[in-house]
Design a protein around this motif. Structure first.
Motif, PDB file in Angstrom:
ATOM      1  N   GLY A   1      20.710   8.864  25.579  1.00 45.99           N
ATOM      2  CA  GLY A   1      19.454   8.469  24.947  1.00 45.99           C
ATOM      3  C   GLY A   1      19.102   7.066  25.419  1.00 45.99           C
ATOM      4  O   GLY A   1      18.910   6.811  26.604  1.00 45.99           O
ATOM      5  N   GLY A   2      19.085   6.119  24.478  1.00 48.07           N
ATOM      6  CA  GLY A   2      18.743   4.731  24.819  1.00 48.07           C
ATOM      7  C   GLY A   2      19.911   3.956  25.392  1.00 48.07           C
ATOM      8  O   GLY A   2      19.768   2.796  25.775  1.00 48.07           O
ATOM      9  N   ASN A   3      21.098   4.563  25.423  1.00 43.47           N
ATOM     10  CA  ASN A   3      22.314   3.926  25.958  1.00 43.47           C
ATOM     11  C   ASN A   3      22.656   2.634  25.201  1.00 43.47           C
ATOM     12  O   ASN A   3      23.106   1.670  25.805  1.00 43.47           O
ATOM     13  N   THR A   4      22.435   2.639  23.893  1.00 41.56           N
ATOM     14  CA  THR A   4      22.837   1.484  23.073  1.00 41.56           C
ATOM     15  C   THR A   4      24.120   1.762  22.303  1.00 41.56           C
ATOM     16  O   THR A   4      24.567   0.923  21.521  1.00 41.56           O
ATOM     17  N   GLY A   5      24.701   2.925  22.491  1.00 38.84           N
ATOM     18  CA  GLY A   5      25.919   3.293  21.759  1.00 38.84           C
ATOM     19  C   GLY A   5      27.032   2.293  22.022  1.00 38.84           C
ATOM     20  O   GLY A   5      27.110   1.704  23.106  1.00 38.84           O
TER      21      GLY A   5
ATOM     22  N   PRO B   1      24.905  13.737  28.056  1.00 33.08           N
ATOM     23  CA  PRO B   1      23.583  13.387  27.537  1.00 33.08           C
ATOM     24  C   PRO B   1      23.482  11.881  27.300  1.00 33.08           C
ATOM     25  O   PRO B   1      24.463  11.237  26.913  1.00 33.08           O
TER      26      PRO B   1
ATOM     27  N   VAL C   1      20.651  17.629  21.656  1.00 35.91           N
ATOM     28  CA  VAL C   1      19.532  17.626  20.720  1.00 35.91           C
ATOM     29  C   VAL C   1      18.253  17.394  21.529  1.00 35.91           C
ATOM     30  O   VAL C   1      18.176  16.425  22.294  1.00 35.91           O
TER      31      VAL C   1
ATOM     32  N   SER D   1      22.708  12.114  17.260  1.00 41.02           N
ATOM     33  CA  SER D   1      23.990  12.518  17.852  1.00 41.02           C
ATOM     34  C   SER D   1      25.126  11.583  17.476  1.00 41.02           C
ATOM     35  O   SER D   1      26.298  11.935  17.629  1.00 41.02           O
ATOM     36  N   THR D   2      24.784  10.356  17.025  1.00 44.37           N
ATOM     37  CA  THR D   2      25.836   9.453  16.537  1.00 44.37           C
ATOM     38  C   THR D   2      25.824   9.375  15.005  1.00 44.37           C
ATOM     39  O   THR D   2      26.597   8.609  14.437  1.00 44.37           O
TER      40      THR D   2
ATOM     41  N   GLY E   1      24.118   4.821  11.120  1.00 42.42           N
ATOM     42  CA  GLY E   1      24.018   4.298   9.755  1.00 42.42           C
ATOM     43  C   GLY E   1      22.959   3.213   9.696  1.00 42.42           C
ATOM     44  O   GLY E   1      21.772   3.487   9.648  1.00 42.42           O
TER      45      GLY E   1
ATOM     46  N   GLU F   1      30.515   4.041  11.576  1.00 38.98           N
ATOM     47  CA  GLU F   1      29.191   4.489  12.029  1.00 38.98           C
ATOM     48  C   GLU F   1      29.004   4.457  13.540  1.00 38.98           C
ATOM     49  O   GLU F   1      28.070   5.043  14.049  1.00 38.98           O
TER      50      GLU F   1
ATOM     51  N   GLU G   1      28.121  13.444  19.087  1.00 37.29           N
ATOM     52  CA  GLU G   1      28.076  12.602  20.288  1.00 37.29           C
ATOM     53  C   GLU G   1      27.917  13.409  21.585  1.00 37.29           C
ATOM     54  O   GLU G   1      28.547  13.113  22.600  1.00 37.29           O
TER      55      GLU G   1
ATOM     56  N   TRP H   1      26.072  -0.426  27.222  1.00 34.95           N
ATOM     57  CA  TRP H   1      25.355  -1.604  26.687  1.00 34.95           C
ATOM     58  C   TRP H   1      26.164  -2.888  26.822  1.00 34.95           C
ATOM     59  O   TRP H   1      25.667  -3.940  27.189  1.00 34.95           O
TER      60      TRP H   1
ATOM     61  N   GLN I   1      17.228   5.944  20.797  1.00 27.40           N
ATOM     62  CA  GLN I   1      16.308   7.086  20.696  1.00 27.40           C
ATOM     63  C   GLN I   1      16.715   7.997  19.534  1.00 27.40           C
ATOM     64  O   GLN I   1      17.900   8.045  19.164  1.00 27.40           O
TER      65      GLN I   1
ATOM     66  N   ASN J   1      29.853  16.520  27.801  1.00 27.72           N
ATOM     67  CA  ASN J   1      30.364  15.165  27.588  1.00 27.72           C
ATOM     68  C   ASN J   1      31.897  15.094  27.589  1.00 27.72           C
ATOM     69  O   ASN J   1      32.525  14.640  26.614  1.00 27.72           O
TER      70      ASN J   1
ATOM     71  N   VAL K   1      20.371   8.647  17.945  1.00 23.98           N
ATOM     72  CA  VAL K   1      20.621   8.288  16.541  1.00 23.98           C
ATOM     73  C   VAL K   1      21.186   9.502  15.792  1.00 23.98           C
ATOM     74  O   VAL K   1      22.138   9.388  15.003  1.00 23.98           O
TER      75      VAL K   1
HETATM   76  C1  LIG Z   1      22.664  -4.484  18.779  1.00 27.99           C
HETATM   77  C2  LIG Z   1      23.155  -3.143  18.304  1.00 27.99           C
HETATM   78  C3  LIG Z   1      23.183  -2.877  16.942  1.00 27.99           C
HETATM   79  C4  LIG Z   1      23.639  -1.640  16.485  1.00 27.99           C
HETATM   80  N1  LIG Z   1      23.663  -1.407  15.136  1.00 27.99           N
HETATM   81  C5  LIG Z   1      24.074  -0.207  14.676  1.00 27.99           C
HETATM   82  C6  LIG Z   1      24.103   0.060  13.273  1.00 27.99           C
HETATM   83  O1  LIG Z   1      23.797  -0.794  12.438  1.00 27.99           O
HETATM   84  N2  LIG Z   1      24.503   1.284  12.872  1.00 27.99           N
HETATM   85  C7  LIG Z   1      24.868   2.260  13.768  1.00 27.99           C
HETATM   86  O2  LIG Z   1      25.222   3.363  13.338  1.00 27.99           O
HETATM   87  N3  LIG Z   1      24.867   2.030  15.098  1.00 27.99           N
HETATM   88  C8  LIG Z   1      24.484   0.824  15.563  1.00 27.99           C
HETATM   89  N4  LIG Z   1      24.478   0.585  16.920  1.00 27.99           N
HETATM   90  C9  LIG Z   1      24.930   1.638  17.850  1.00 27.99           C
HETATM   91  C10 LIG Z   1      23.781   2.451  18.483  1.00 27.99           C
HETATM   92  O3  LIG Z   1      22.578   1.780  18.453  1.00 27.99           O
HETATM   93  C11 LIG Z   1      23.608   3.744  17.759  1.00 27.99           C
HETATM   94  O4  LIG Z   1      24.783   4.481  17.929  1.00 27.99           O
HETATM   95  C12 LIG Z   1      22.418   4.597  18.245  1.00 27.99           C
HETATM   96  O5  LIG Z   1      22.304   5.659  17.344  1.00 27.99           O
HETATM   97  C13 LIG Z   1      22.587   5.144  19.646  1.00 27.99           C
HETATM   98  O6  LIG Z   1      21.354   5.694  20.095  1.00 27.99           O
HETATM   99  P1  LIG Z   1      21.050   5.821  21.669  1.00 27.99           P
HETATM  100  O7  LIG Z   1      19.786   6.580  21.827  1.00 27.99           O
HETATM  101  O8  LIG Z   1      21.114   4.503  22.318  1.00 27.99           O
HETATM  102  O9  LIG Z   1      22.273   6.737  22.116  1.00 27.99           O
HETATM  103  P2  LIG Z   1      23.173   6.627  23.433  1.00 27.99           P
HETATM  104  O10 LIG Z   1      23.910   5.353  23.451  1.00 27.99           O
HETATM  105  O11 LIG Z   1      22.371   6.968  24.616  1.00 27.99           O
HETATM  106  O12 LIG Z   1      24.197   7.824  23.152  1.00 27.99           O
HETATM  107  C14 LIG Z   1      25.126   7.768  22.100  1.00 27.99           C
HETATM  108  C15 LIG Z   1      25.919   9.079  22.061  1.00 27.99           C
HETATM  109  O13 LIG Z   1      25.064  10.179  21.734  1.00 27.99           O
HETATM  110  C16 LIG Z   1      24.980  11.111  22.825  1.00 27.99           C
HETATM  111  N5  LIG Z   1      23.566  11.492  22.927  1.00 27.99           N
HETATM  112  C17 LIG Z   1      22.494  10.686  23.123  1.00 27.99           C
HETATM  113  N6  LIG Z   1      21.361  11.400  23.063  1.00 27.99           N
HETATM  114  C18 LIG Z   1      21.721  12.689  22.843  1.00 27.99           C
HETATM  115  C19 LIG Z   1      21.004  13.899  22.669  1.00 27.99           C
HETATM  116  N7  LIG Z   1      19.672  13.943  22.700  1.00 27.99           N
HETATM  117  N8  LIG Z   1      21.707  15.043  22.461  1.00 27.99           N
HETATM  118  C20 LIG Z   1      23.060  15.027  22.410  1.00 27.99           C
HETATM  119  N9  LIG Z   1      23.790  13.896  22.558  1.00 27.99           N
HETATM  120  C21 LIG Z   1      23.124  12.757  22.765  1.00 27.99           C
HETATM  121  C22 LIG Z   1      25.522  10.392  24.034  1.00 27.99           C
HETATM  122  O14 LIG Z   1      26.120  11.293  24.942  1.00 27.99           O
HETATM  123  C23 LIG Z   1      26.544   9.453  23.405  1.00 27.99           C
HETATM  124  O15 LIG Z   1      27.739  10.138  23.158  1.00 27.99           O
HETATM  125  C24 LIG Z   1      24.060  -0.651  17.402  1.00 27.99           C
HETATM  126  C25 LIG Z   1      24.020  -0.923  18.775  1.00 27.99           C
HETATM  127  C26 LIG Z   1      23.581  -2.151  19.225  1.00 27.99           C
HETATM  128  C27 LIG Z   1      23.549  -2.397  20.702  1.00 27.99           C
END
Ligand SMILES: Cc1cc2nc3c(=O)[nH]c(=O)nc-3n(C[C@H](O)[C@H](O)[C@H](O)COP(=O)(O)OP(=O)(O)OC[C@H]3O[C@@H](n4cnc5c(N)ncnc54)[C@H](O)[C@@H]3O)c2cc1C
Length: 460
Positions: free
Chosen positions: A71-75, A69, A208, A148-149, A152, A417, A202, A33, A142, A454, A146
């Motif tokens: 998801g939305g790649n916002t980690g 793995p 998941v 897997s991380t 919060g 978080e 993670e 991201w 996604q 991973n 959410v």
């Molecule tokens: C603007 C912004 C604000 C944010 N605010 C917060 C906040 O307030 N609190 C907070 O906790 N986080 C926050 N985040 C971080 C992020 O949004 C979270 O961590 C979110 O839960 C990640 O979801 P994702 O689907 O994008 O996961 P991804 O970024 O795709 O993946 C995150 C991790 O989980 C693993 N993963 C993803 N999907 C799966 C699956 N299905 N099974 C197993 N592993 C998987 C990935 O390998 C990686 O290690 C923020 C991010 C941004 C960009």
């Protein structure tokens, strides 16, 4: 098996949109991201069902190929981007995005991992229920990411982290075994609660593919207030006062330093509806009962009298509430426009927040001249984003150590978080007690003996 026969094997397991190998199509998946981490993969694989995920993971295990793995790649920890030279595929869960069931009476929903968090929230709302996990990235993150991380966000104070919302889970293990435990039960003490291992790990222990999530009644009334407070100590006194008087109806309590508001004004043109103050608190309470706004106003009047707050504004409409939240939500952007910064997502025991902030700020000023701490966060649950604006030439690794050493002095966590991913793997190895690290390695070895899930994340 060479790469091309491996990819041909995957092709037989997927539909025509399931295997992506064109570099331009793969590119967005291979950078995080913030653009800090880039990786390489043999392919981006996009299964449609949990059975396809299981078949792909089994084929990878057989061929000795690692699985990342995504998801939305916002980690924010580089966890969803491949690292290292080992042959690996990026497995995107995006196409497993169905909401299978919303149960209004049972107050739960069954949803596939690739469902966008906001879509799941909207489905819950349409049934008069609330899916309480909420964060600024919810339009892209996604459900599987959410979980897997163990994300919060702003409602942890009242509803807990994502972990507290997961009733049942479906996962694919490192050898491709599909384990379906999508039980919609509130109480289930029949054996180990193994699903906890997958929440927040993670993608290093399993993938998941679906979950049963707990919903709560949607509150009908809410009140949002912004208060000027003289110090973090006063903010905690205010938090206690509000919790004593309105109990768990307080859903958010954000502490924000004065510098954040200077940055909001200078870099985003956003103005504070109060005179400048050293610290501010943005709080929200919500309830199914009418009268919450009157109650909160009465409590805040008491806080002003006790000088826990020096000024305040209570939102008189939904639009004004949104404006107050917009201040909080734009801090990161305002900070980015100011120049380079180093971000820390830390937590300390709630009662230690004032001492920690003073200690860490003094340590940063002493060791890194010209650096400015921009401190804000979910103070109601001990989580501070201790970001530091840095002048050119600042040693970022040394700055991380300065802040994390302060966290360690208060028995805090270097990741409240956002997780560890690849970004903080070195810091985790430095700060986590040896016995805990050894236990984590035993869990990893039991569930992923060949280190194919991973790699390079969490336990590097
Ligand atoms: C603007 C912004 C604000 C944010 N605010 C917060 C906040 O307030 N609190 C907070 O906790 N986080 C926050 N985040 C971080 C992020 O949004 C979270 O961590 C979110 O839960 C990640 O979801 P994702 O689907 O994008 O996961 P991804 O970024 O795709 O993946 C995150 C991790 O989980 C693993 N993963 C993803 N999907 C799966 C699956 N299905 N099974 C197993 N592993 C998987 C990935 O390998 C990686 O290690 C923020 C991010 C941004 C960009």
């Amino acid at each position: 098996m060479d790469a091309s026969s491996f990819l041909s094997r995957l092709e037989t397991l997927l539909d025509s949109r399931g295997l992506v190998t064109a570099p331009d199509d793969m590119a967005p998946h291979l950078v995080d991201w913030r653009g800090l981490f880039r990786g390489e993969a043999l392919a981006v694989v996009r299964p449609r069902t949990a059975q396809e995920v299981a078949a792909v993971v089994a084929a990878c295990a057989e061929a000795g190929v690692a699985v990342v793995p995504q998801g939305g790649n916002t980690g924010l920890a580089g966890g969803a981007v491949p690292v290292g030279p080992a042959p690996q595929i990026l497995l995107s869960l995006s196409r497993l995005n169905a909401i299978r069931k919303v149960d209004r009476v049972g107050m739960l929903m069954e949803v596939e991992a690739g469902c966008i968090l906001q879509t799941a929230q909207e489905a819950a709302r349409a049934a008069g229920r609330l899916l309480p996990v909420s964060l600024a990235a919810e339009g892209t993150a996604q459900v599987g990411g959410v979980i897997s991380t163990n994300a919060g966000g702003i409602n942890v104070l009242r509803y807990g982290m994502t972990r507290q919302l997961v009733l049942g889970l479906e996962v694919v293990l490192a050898d491709g075994t599909l384990v379906n435990a999508l039980r919609p039960l509130r109480k289930d003490n029949a054996g180990y609660d193994w699903k906890q291992l997958f929440i927040g790990s993670e993608g290093t222990l399993g993938l998941v593919t679906a979950a049963v999530l707990r919903l709560v009644p949607a509150p009908q009334h809410k009140v949002t207030a912004l208060l000027a407070v003289p110090s973090p100590e006063a903010a905690l006194a205010l938090l206690n006062r509000v919790q004593d008087e309105v109990g768990d109806q307080v859903s958010a309590f954000e502490l924000i330093c004065g510098l954040s508001f200077d940055l909001l004004k200078r870099n985003c043109g956003l103005d504070l509806p109060l005179a400048p103050a050293p610290w501010l608190v943005l709080m929200q309470a919500d309830s199914s009962l009418a009268g919450i706004a009157d109650k909160v106003e009465e409590v805040l009047a008491g806080a002003l009298e006790a000088e826990e707050a020096t000024d305040g504004v209570v939102a008189s409409s939904e639009a004004q509430a949104r404006q107050l939240w917009a201040l909080r939500e734009h801090i990161t952007e305002a900070e980015q426009r100011e120049g380079p910064s180093v971000k820390h997502d830390v937590s300390v025991p709630i009662a230690d927040i004032p001492a920690f902030l003073a200690d860490a700020e003094a340590a940063v000023a002493a060791a890194h001249p010209g650096a400015r701490a921009n401190m804000f966060g979910h103070a109601g649950d001990g989580n501070i984003h201790f970001n530091v604006l840095i002048p050119p030439g600042t040693d970022k690794a040394a700055l991380n150590r300065t802040v994390h050493d302060a966290v360690a002095r208060f028995d805090g966590s270097i990741s409240a978080e956002h997780g560890i991913g690849q970004y903080r793997a070195g810091e985790l190895a430095h700060y986590k007690p040896a016995a805990e690290l050894a236990l984590m390695r035993r869990i990893k070895a039991a569930l992923d003996p060949d280190g194919r899930l991973n790699p390079g994340k969490v336990l590097a």
